[in-house]
Design a protein around this motif. Structure first.
Motif, PDB file in Angstrom:
ATOM      1  N   UNK A 175      33.368  32.510  45.472  1.00  0.00           N
ATOM      2  CA  UNK A 175      34.837  32.188  44.055  1.00  0.00           C
ATOM      3  C   UNK A 175      33.910  33.158  42.555  1.00  0.00           C
ATOM      4  N   UNK A 176      35.369  34.241  43.125  1.00  0.00           N
ATOM      5  CA  UNK A 176      34.856  34.799  41.033  1.00  0.00           C
ATOM      6  C   UNK A 176      35.797  34.440  40.277  1.00  0.00           C
ATOM      7  N   UNK A 177      35.128  34.477  38.945  1.00  0.00           N
ATOM      8  CA  UNK A 177      36.013  34.526  37.450  1.00  0.00           C
ATOM      9  C   UNK A 177      37.435  34.813  37.428  1.00  0.00           C
ATOM     10  N   UNK A 178      38.249  34.317  37.104  1.00  0.00           N
ATOM     11  CA  UNK A 178      39.782  35.102  37.096  1.00  0.00           C
ATOM     12  C   UNK A 178      39.749  35.823  36.261  1.00  0.00           C
ATOM     13  N   UNK A 179      38.835  36.218  35.486  1.00  0.00           N
ATOM     14  CA  UNK A 179      39.063  37.838  34.969  1.00  0.00           C
ATOM     15  C   UNK A 179      38.885  38.890  35.436  1.00  0.00           C
ATOM     16  N   UNK A 180      37.821  38.406  36.720  1.00  0.00           N
ATOM     17  CA  UNK A 180      37.381  39.368  37.848  1.00  0.00           C
ATOM     18  C   UNK A 180      38.540  39.338  38.619  1.00  0.00           C
ATOM     19  N   UNK A 181      39.547  38.488  38.944  1.00  0.00           N
ATOM     20  CA  UNK A 181      39.897  38.514  40.315  1.00  0.00           C
ATOM     21  C   UNK A 181      41.080  39.136  39.353  1.00  0.00           C
ATOM     22  N   UNK A 182      41.524  38.967  38.409  1.00  0.00           N
ATOM     23  CA  UNK A 182      42.879  40.024  37.881  1.00  0.00           C
ATOM     24  C   UNK A 182      42.847  41.566  37.609  1.00  0.00           C
ATOM     25  N   UNK A 183      40.835  41.737  36.807  1.00  0.00           N
ATOM     26  CA  UNK A 183      40.711  42.903  36.970  1.00  0.00           C
ATOM     27  C   UNK A 183      40.853  43.465  38.876  1.00  0.00           C
ATOM     28  N   UNK A 184      39.714  43.264  39.624  1.00  0.00           N
ATOM     29  CA  UNK A 184      40.927  43.186  41.227  1.00  0.00           C
ATOM     30  C   UNK A 184      42.160  43.947  41.339  1.00  0.00           C
ATOM     31  N   UNK A 185      42.628  43.201  40.736  1.00  0.00           N
ATOM     32  CA  UNK A 185      44.136  43.360  41.554  1.00  0.00           C
ATOM     33  C   UNK A 185      44.531  43.961  40.791  1.00  0.00           C
ATOM     34  N   UNK A 186      44.164  44.611  39.198  1.00  0.00           N
ATOM     35  CA  UNK A 186      44.611  45.692  38.311  1.00  0.00           C
ATOM     36  C   UNK A 186      44.745  46.646  39.535  1.00  0.00           C
ATOM     37  N   UNK A 187      42.748  47.099  39.366  1.00  0.00           N
ATOM     38  CA  UNK A 187      43.374  48.448  40.512  1.00  0.00           C
ATOM     39  C   UNK A 187      43.481  48.815  41.599  1.00  0.00           C
ATOM     40  N   UNK A 188      43.569  47.089  41.924  1.00  0.00           N
ATOM     41  CA  UNK A 188      44.432  46.959  43.749  1.00  0.00           C
ATOM     42  C   UNK A 188      45.449  47.855  43.594  1.00  0.00           C
ATOM     43  N   UNK A 189      46.388  47.346  42.459  1.00  0.00           N
ATOM     44  CA  UNK A 189      47.886  47.839  42.078  1.00  0.00           C
ATOM     45  C   UNK A 189      47.322  49.435  41.562  1.00  0.00           C
ATOM     46  N   UNK A 190      46.758  49.820  40.384  1.00  0.00           N
ATOM     47  CA  UNK A 190      46.769  51.041  40.575  1.00  0.00           C
ATOM     48  C   UNK A 190      46.256  51.895  41.950  1.00  0.00           C
ATOM     49  N   UNK A 191      45.705  51.436  43.018  1.00  0.00           N
ATOM     50  CA  UNK A 191      45.242  52.542  43.571  1.00  0.00           C
ATOM     51  C   UNK A 191      46.650  52.315  44.632  1.00  0.00           C
ATOM     52  N   UNK A 192      48.100  51.144  45.165  1.00  0.00           N
ATOM     53  CA  UNK A 192      48.759  51.927  44.991  1.00  0.00           C
ATOM     54  C   UNK A 192      49.585  52.342  45.223  1.00  0.00           C
ATOM     55  N   UNK A 193      49.732  52.594  44.039  1.00  0.00           N
ATOM     56  CA  UNK A 193      50.703  52.839  42.593  1.00  0.00           C
ATOM     57  C   UNK A 193      50.025  54.342  43.187  1.00  0.00           C
ATOM     58  N   UNK A 194      48.910  55.033  43.676  1.00  0.00           N
ATOM     59  CA  UNK A 194      48.862  55.834  43.525  1.00  0.00           C
ATOM     60  C   UNK A 194      49.209  56.981  44.830  1.00  0.00           C
ATOM     61  N   UNK A 195      48.844  55.580  46.223  1.00  0.00           N
ATOM     62  CA  UNK A 195      48.734  55.708  47.275  1.00  0.00           C
ATOM     63  C   UNK A 195      49.906  56.443  47.460  1.00  0.00           C
ATOM     64  N   UNK A 196      50.954  55.534  47.137  1.00  0.00           N
ATOM     65  CA  UNK A 196      53.039  55.838  46.790  1.00  0.00           C
ATOM     66  C   UNK A 196      53.151  57.217  46.376  1.00  0.00           C
ATOM     67  N   UNK A 197      52.439  57.062  45.259  1.00  0.00           N
ATOM     68  CA  UNK A 197      52.956  58.912  43.965  1.00  0.00           C
ATOM     69  C   UNK A 197      52.361  59.640  45.397  1.00  0.00           C
ATOM     70  N   UNK A 198      51.325  59.874  46.033  1.00  0.00           N
ATOM     71  CA  UNK A 198      50.688  61.125  46.963  1.00  0.00           C
ATOM     72  C   UNK A 198      51.471  61.213  48.166  1.00  0.00           C
ATOM     73  N   UNK A 199      52.512  59.971  48.411  1.00  0.00           N
ATOM     74  CA  UNK A 199      53.488  59.533  49.402  1.00  0.00           C
ATOM     75  C   UNK A 199      54.201  60.047  49.830  1.00  0.00           C
ATOM     76  N   UNK A 200      54.865  60.414  48.092  1.00  0.00           N
ATOM     77  CA  UNK A 200      56.566  61.065  47.496  1.00  0.00           C
ATOM     78  C   UNK A 200      56.307  62.431  47.727  1.00  0.00           C
ATOM     79  N   UNK A 201      54.744  63.028  47.535  1.00  0.00           N
ATOM     80  CA  UNK A 201      54.459  64.115  47.410  1.00  0.00           C
ATOM     81  C   UNK A 201      54.428  65.110  48.600  1.00  0.00           C
TER      82      UNK A 201
END
Lengths: 611, 148
Positions: free
Chosen positions: A518-544
């Motif tokens: 169990x990690x703190x909520x803040x850390x989880x949120x940070x993880x979430x943000x990172x994950x989202x950024x990664x996904x976005x990036x993957x999507x962009x690269x796919x489009x390219x």
């Protein structure tokens, strides 16, 4: 819908009875519709349906059975004796000295003679049909061709032949007979074969066709086939007769009919060889070539489907995405944000920035420059923030590390201070006013005093320190090199000499439990943000990637078009050249040639119409 | 003449200089190359073009770092100007309307020309003839009007 290989010639058909109209189905078939009775049929009304399909197999086929599963019932045979008789009459009346007329006539003539012949009437001998006339016959519509054959294990001479359109039939090369309906004799073996095929598909093994066991056996059989074929019409007829007595349904396609003709007319054989591959006479080589061709086609189609599928999944590259891609590129290549844009361009070749597809995501240099400026400003701000954070770190940590290295009981504080007054750690920092000389002196004295303590006590003190740290900060996944600042800023940490201390700490860490889930909520949120950024990036690269692929495809297509155009141009040039050549005979030959050419043109026109 | 101090006694540059030191060194090397390049077979008026251009690029680099990206401190910026890394007079012009892209100071020096006019590179592209390709005599600029 499959097309029948048989084509009734419209000229030979009798007129429709009143109320019936002729239509073309979207598939290309003609059908007949009676508006008053609302009845539609493929069969031409008014003519009593001939009891036999027009192919050579007609004597022994049941009249109603459709020979091709899934194909429409064949239209009635157009063979009309009176028509053909008229034709015979008409031929001499026409002035054949005119090449146009002759050619037009011949085209019609040869076309009509075909079904008649297939009907078994045998109207014309081989001598009556010149090679030149047959060339004018329109090329057949795409016909079903055998694609692969598999030996049926256990029923030795039998083959299962798969056609281009996915149909299949049983084929016996010894008896030279083919059946759309699998004979009961070999049915269990075929079922076994199907099971095997499914199993292989599921297991990802190569398909049956590639298995040597299922390959058609040997050359001898092929030769036998060829001989059988060469023996001619009579031999074939015999086998068929034999078959018909044994099986109720003998199926011979129109293709085969053509092949019978082949046997009879060698001149025609040459022409039909490459297009009308009857099931009887395909050799190993043909089979391989066809398979290769089919595979090639199939690959292309598959790819196209792939593109289509991906186009649905992947969104097109938007402007914002292109900008982000370029920023990703800058970040990935570790471009110094302080550097001028010009440097990026100057060294683009060396660093490999130019060869990266993301470089072309933006189309103009102006845009790139804009994005670069924006990115560098933000990157510099981020760098500054990171540095400020570094500054805020506890000043005790570097000071204690320095003490461990340099402090000795031999030096008093005043001596130590004087000796190392130029060191950074000994200077007051603007960020940490509270950590002054007084603090340093206190730490120094304490450290010197602790150095005099026994080794075991120092160890136990260190252990106490380590135990005071929460499991979340210190666990079996943390390393001795990256300990929490809580430990590093403690005087007990530096009391032991570095080597024994590090060993001790490593041993201690290994004995710890894994970090709590169990990690703190803040850390989880940070993880979430990172994950989202990664996904976005993957999507962009796919489009390219998608865009790149499309460009590539477009390029290929254009090249192909260019090649075709070029070929056409060359052809035209050649034609022109041919036209320019006037030999010594002069106008006469030119005129004759022109007439012949005209005749050809008219024939071509006709061919088109017939199609 | 002020005394030349040894490197050890010299005052270190302000904080942040290390970040841009490398790029400034590249500019310095380029400048040195340009200065040492032979000028035998080029027209006389073109001999100084690369020097003007590099000087412009370096000034622009520092100007952008300080005014647009806000990447360097005021102390460092002033230290750079004082030590001749950038042309303060040129930067002063860039802050004025209509001079945002000025290539060099000589191009706006009307007193040096016969008809008291600025250089051809100051003329906006829209007012030039269609397809006219200009390159100014003083620094080889191809056009530095703001609207271009």
């Amino acid at each position: 819908m499959l097309k029948s290989t048989y084509k009734p010639s419209p000229g030979a058909l009798p007129p429709l009875p009143p109320g019936w109209t002729e239509h073309k189905a979207p598939t290309g078939h003609t059908y007949y519709y009676n508006a008053s009775t609302k009845e539609s049929t493929y069969k031409r009304p008014g003519v009593t349906p001939t009891p036999t399909p027009p192919a050579a197999a007609s004597p022994f086929g049941p009249p109603s059975a459709s020979p091709v599963p899934g194909a429409h019932p064949l239209a009635a045979a157009p063979a009309n004796p009176s028509m053909s008789y008229l034709q015979h009459q008409a031929v001499p009346a026409i002035n054949l000295s005119d090449p146009r007329v002759a050619n037009a006539l011949m085209a019609q003539y040869s076309q009509q003679s075909q079904p008649q012949h297939q009907g078994g009437r045998g109207g014309f001998g081989a001598g009556g049909r010149g090679g030149s006339q047959q060339q004018q016959r329109p090329r057949p519509q795409p016909v079903d061709k055998p694609k692969a054959k598999i030996a049926i294990l256990g029923c030795e001479p039998w083959f299962l032949v798969y056609t281009k359109y996915g149909r299949r039939f049983a084929f016996n090369p010894v008896k030279n007979a083919s059946y759309w309906r699998i004979p009961e004799k070999i049915l269990p073996a075929v079922i076994e074969l199907d099971k095997e095929r499914i199993r292989r598909k599921a297991a990802g093994e190569p398909p049956l066709e590639e298995d040597p066991r299922y390959k058609s056996h040997d050359k001898e059989e092929e030769k036998a086939e060829g001989k059988n074929l060469g023996s001619g019409q009579q031999g074939l007829e015999e086998t068929h007769d034999y078959d018909s007595s044994e099986y109720e349904e003998v199926e011979v396609t129109d293709d085969e009919g053509a092949d019978h003709n082949d046997a009879e007319h060698p001149s025609q054989h040459q022409r039909t060889e490459d297009e009308n591959q009857g099931p009887i006479e395909f050799t190993e080589d043909d089979f391989a070539a066809q398979l290769a061709m089919m595979e090639g086609d199939g690959m292309d189609i598959d790819q196209e489907y792939d593109f289509a599928a991906q186009a649905e999944n992947v969104e097109p590259l938007s402007d914002a995405d292109a900008r982000l891609l370029f920023r990703d590129l800058l970040a990935d290549f570790r471009i110094n944000p302080y550097s001028p844009f010009q440097k990026l361009i100057d060294e683009g070749d060396k660093t490999g920035v130019f060869s990266d597809p993301r470089y072309t995501a933006l189309s103009s240099m102006r845009e790139r420059r804009e994005v670069y400026d924006e990115w560098s400003r933000e990157a510099i701000q981020a760098l500054k923030e990171a540095r400020a954070k570094e500054e805020k770190k506890d000043p005790r940590i570097p000071y204690l590390a320095f003490l461990q290295e340099h402090a000795t009981p031999k030096l008093y504080w005043a001596e130590f201070k004087r000796k190392y007054r130029k060191e950074d750690v000994m200077k007051d920092s603007a960020h940490h006013r509270s950590f002054n000389d007084k603090e340093r002196e206190k730490l120094y004295r304490e450290h010197i005093n602790r150095l005099k303590l026994p080794h075991t006590q120092l160890k136990s003190d260190l252990k106490k320190l380590l135990e005071s740290v929460q499991l979340r900060q210190l666990n079996n996944r943390s390393s001795a090199a990256s300990l929490p600042s809580q430990i590093l800023a403690d005087i007990r940490y530096i009391s032991l000499d570095a080597k024994t201390r590090d060993e001790f700490i490593e041993g201690y860490i290994q004995g710890l439990a894994s970090p709590p889930e169990a990690q703190s909520a803040a850390e989880e949120a940070e993880d979430e943000v990172l994950r989202k950024a990664r996904e976005e990036r993957k999507k962009r690269e796919k489009a390219l990637e998608e865009r790149e692929r499309r460009v590539e495809e477009e390029k290929r297509r254009q090249e192909k078009r260019l090649a075709v155009e070029r070929a056409r141009l060359r052809e035209e040039e050649r034609e022109l050249q041919r036209a320019m050549v006037v030999d010594k005979k002069g106008l006469q030959s030119q005129l004759g040639g022109g007439a012949a050419a005209g005749g050809e043109a008219s024939k071509e026109d006709e061919a088109k119409e017939e199609r | 003449m002020p005394a030349i101090r040894p490197a050890s006694k010299r005052k270190p540059p302000p904080e942040g200089f290390a970040d841009i030191e490398e790029d400034l060194l590249i500019f310095a090397n380029k400048m040195k190359d340009a200065q040492n390049a032979p000028t035998d077979n080029i027209p006389k008026h073109q001999a100084k073009w690369p020097i003007f251009q590099i000087s412009h690029q370096r000034s622009r680099y520092i100007y952008e770092l300080y005014y647009e990206k806000e990447a360097i401190s005021k102390q460092l910026y002033e230290w750079l100007l004082k030590n001749g890394y950038a042309d303060a007079m040129l930067i002063a012009k860039w802050k004025k309307n209509g001079y945002e892209k000025l290539c060099c100071l000589r191009c706006i020096q009307t007193k040096e020309t016969n008809f008291n006019s600025t250089c051809i590179c100051r003329v906006p592209k829209a007012e030039l003839k269609e397809g006219q390709d200009v390159q100014c005599v003083s620094c080889g600029c191809r056009g530095c009007a703001t609207g271009d």
